[in-house]
Design an enzyme around this catalytic site. Structure first.
Site, PDB file in Angstrom:
ATOM      1  N   GLU A   1       0.835  -1.198   0.000  1.00 52.69           N
ATOM      2  CA  GLU A   1       0.000   0.000   0.000  1.00 52.69           C
ATOM      3  C   GLU A   1       0.873   1.253   0.000  1.00 52.69           C
ATOM      4  O   GLU A   1       1.860   1.337   0.724  1.00 52.69           O
ATOM      5  CB  GLU A   1      -0.881  -0.025   1.259  1.00 52.69           C
ATOM      6  CG  GLU A   1      -1.760   1.182   1.453  1.00 52.69           C
ATOM      7  CD  GLU A   1      -2.500   1.136   2.791  1.00 52.69           C
ATOM      8  OE1 GLU A   1      -3.467   1.897   2.948  1.00 52.69           O
ATOM      9  OE2 GLU A   1      -2.105   0.342   3.675  1.00 52.69           O
TER      10      GLU A   1
ATOM     11  N   LYS B   1      -9.733   2.074  -3.046  1.00 51.58           N
ATOM     12  CA  LYS B   1     -10.206   1.556  -1.765  1.00 51.58           C
ATOM     13  C   LYS B   1     -11.599   2.084  -1.433  1.00 51.58           C
ATOM     14  O   LYS B   1     -11.865   3.282  -1.534  1.00 51.58           O
ATOM     15  CB  LYS B   1      -9.218   1.938  -0.656  1.00 51.58           C
ATOM     16  CG  LYS B   1      -9.527   1.335   0.711  1.00 51.58           C
ATOM     17  CD  LYS B   1      -8.468   1.734   1.733  1.00 51.58           C
ATOM     18  CE  LYS B   1      -8.738   1.114   3.096  1.00 51.58           C
ATOM     19  NZ  LYS B   1      -7.743   1.512   4.096  1.00 51.58           N
TER      20      LYS B   1
ATOM     21  N   CYS C   1      -5.674  -2.920   2.765  1.00 51.69           N
ATOM     22  CA  CYS C   1      -5.495  -2.746   4.199  1.00 51.69           C
ATOM     23  C   CYS C   1      -6.742  -3.094   5.005  1.00 51.69           C
ATOM     24  O   CYS C   1      -7.201  -4.232   5.023  1.00 51.69           O
ATOM     25  CB  CYS C   1      -5.015  -1.314   4.482  1.00 51.69           C
ATOM     26  SG  CYS C   1      -4.416  -1.079   6.180  1.00 51.69           S
TER      27      CYS C   1
END
Length: 502
Positions: free
Chosen positions: A264, A329, A380
């Site tokens: 990330e 995301k 994440c």
């Protein structure tokens, strides 16, 4: 047995606090999964005490012990990287625990309102309150009991009912344990029911929903663990160090690995500012017949800023910031990636780790295609939301699950291990191999049964290269999601009410 049935309030609270706190040892990195049943029994005992004041205070105490110990890692990012005083960080953890306790208090209140003490009915109510915990205020479904059972003999309930099904098992079994301690009901029938429950749960391990797909070519994949310290990651003076670290790790893999995956926000700058670096990497990847997925901070033409991942090295086209295959995301971290209720809480912005609000990607997105393989992506924090991953898997029918993360925020605490355990559950639920690239670890490849096939040590700059074979077939959880356990819970609740009336 008077203490079990009618303890003094203070004694009940202290005992509940202890039973809640030890629950942390059921999860990674400790992995003593039997403790989950003991800790859950403490919650059920507290929540169903006949004296309502004692029940509520004991339930609250259990929750404080459970969540303060279990999510203590939250304070690490505040103190080490946010400049927050230690006392304030501990207070923040306590406030979070108080908030999460609300759902357990609701469990206690509903159990009392409907006058239910059947373990199956209690498990049904707990399924509801855990659902609410996972969706209200963006949701925080951390420390669900089911995650602790991923290495237990009962883990294979997950491909059918998901992690919620494993949590249901913990509550049912713990409920019978509490009944035995309270001497409510006959001992022999209760033990017999427990034996049946555990036998059926164990038998699920012999049911196979997915198999290795021999018709598809295996994927040679390399996962990059840059091990860039969080304190220096976003320091402009260390920008070149980050770039050189990844260059040193990636270049030898070009032409050898089919897919190379970086963590990330690997290069600490806006993607719009590092297009020359990405274009050079894209060209090198195409020339060597490799592909690269790298986490970035991407600003769209409309000015929206996303925590993103982009595919480089596609043979059909050169890298372009506006047209390449990417994933944005969806599930953002409150107070980390955006400020909820911004108009009200905007004054708190300067104490947050990120002083900017990120935009939200779509809930359902197209898979990233690499080497004729579909990759179901999660960045994440959002890997902990099983419904999101399941819904995308159902829409995409992907060959692999992929998650990239930067758990350096939480140092050497238990947080990254719990996060990794939850990621492993997604592989087991959906029957697909999981690829996980993390900045400081835990970088790993997880098999479709949730077992760790390969893993790098934390806090090392290294590469994990392996050949991974996709699977074919669908798990019931992939097809139906959590609706199976919700349906079972509704049935158990309805039967509990019916037997109560009779």
């Amino acid at each position: 047995m008077n203490f079990v049935k009618n303890p003094p309030i203070l004694t009940a609270c202290l005992f509940a606090l202890l039973l809640g706190a030890i629950g942390t040892f059921a999860y990674s990195p400790f992995d003593i999964w039997l403790i989950a049943f003991i800790s859950a029994a403490g919650l059920i005992w507290a929540a169903t005490l006949k004296h309502r004041k004692a029940a509520l205070w004991a339930t609250f105490s259990w929750s404080i012990g459970y969540f303060c110990a279990g999510v203590s890692w939250v304070s690490v990012s505040m103190t080490q990287f946010g400049g927050v005083p230690t006392v304030v960080s501990y207070l923040a953890v306590f406030i979070l625990a108080c908030y999460l306790a609300i759902y357990n208090l609701l469990f206690s209140l509903l159990s009392a309102k409907f006058k239910l003490n059947s373990p199956f009915a209690l498990a049904a109510i707990f399924t509801l309150t855990e659902y609410l915990r996972g969706v209200f205020f963006t949701g925080f479904p951390w420390l669900q009991f089911g995650y602790s059972l991923i290495d237990s003999p009962f883990a294979y309930i997950a491909p059918i009912f998901g992690v919620e099904g494993l949590t249901f098992l913990v509550i049912v079994a713990s409920g019978y344990l509490v009944n035995l301690l309270k001497q409510e009901g006959q001992i022999v029938p209760s033990l017999a029911i427990l034996a049946v429950i555990f036998s059926i749960s164990f038998a699920t391990r012999f049911i196979s929903f997915v198999q290795i797909d021999e018709e598809k070519q295996p994927l040679i994949v390399s996962l990059i663990q840059g091990n860039i310290e969080q304190k220096m990651k976003w320091d402009p003076q260390h920008f070149n160090h980050s770039v050189q670290t990844y260059e040193k790790l990636v270049v030898p893999l070009l032409g050898k690995s089919e897919l190379i995956i970086l963590p990330e926000s690997a290069i600490p700058d806006m993607e719009n500012n590092i297009t020359p670096i990405l274009s050079a990497l894209d060209q090198a990847a195409r020339q060597s017949d490799s592909e690269v997925i790298i986490g970035t901070l991407y600003q769209s033409l409309q000015g929206e800023l996303f925590n993103s991942a982009v595919l480089l090295g596609e043979t059909e086209k050169a890298y372009s910031i506006s047209s390449n295959s990417r994933y944005n995301k969806h599930h953002l971290v409150p107070f980390g990636e955006y400020v909820p209720f911004g108009s009200v809480l905007d004054w708190m912005r300067e104490v947050f780790i990120l002083p900017i609000n990120l935009s939200q990607g779509s809930f359902i997105q197209n898979p990233i295609f690499s080497r004729n393989n579909r990759l179901n992506m999660a960045i994440c924090y959002e890997i902990i939301f099983g419904t999101q991953v399941q819904q995308n898997q159902k829409a995409q029918n992907s060959d692999y699950l992929l998650t990239i993360t930067n758990d350096a925020w939480f140092g050497s605490s238990i947080g990254p291990w719990q996060h990794f355990q939850m990621a492993r559950m997604r592989a087991l639920e959906l029957g697909k191999p999981l690829l996980r690239a993390a900045n400081t670890g835990i970088t790993a490849i997880v098999e479709a049964n949730g077992k760790v096939a390969h893993q790098l040590p934390q806090f090392t700059a290294d590469v994990l290269t392996a050949t991974v074979q996709p699977t074919k077939g669908d798990t019931p959880f992939k097809q139906f999601g959590s609706w199976l356990i919700y349906g079972l819970s509704f049935l158990c609740f309805a039967l509990g009410l019916a037997f109560k009336r009779k």
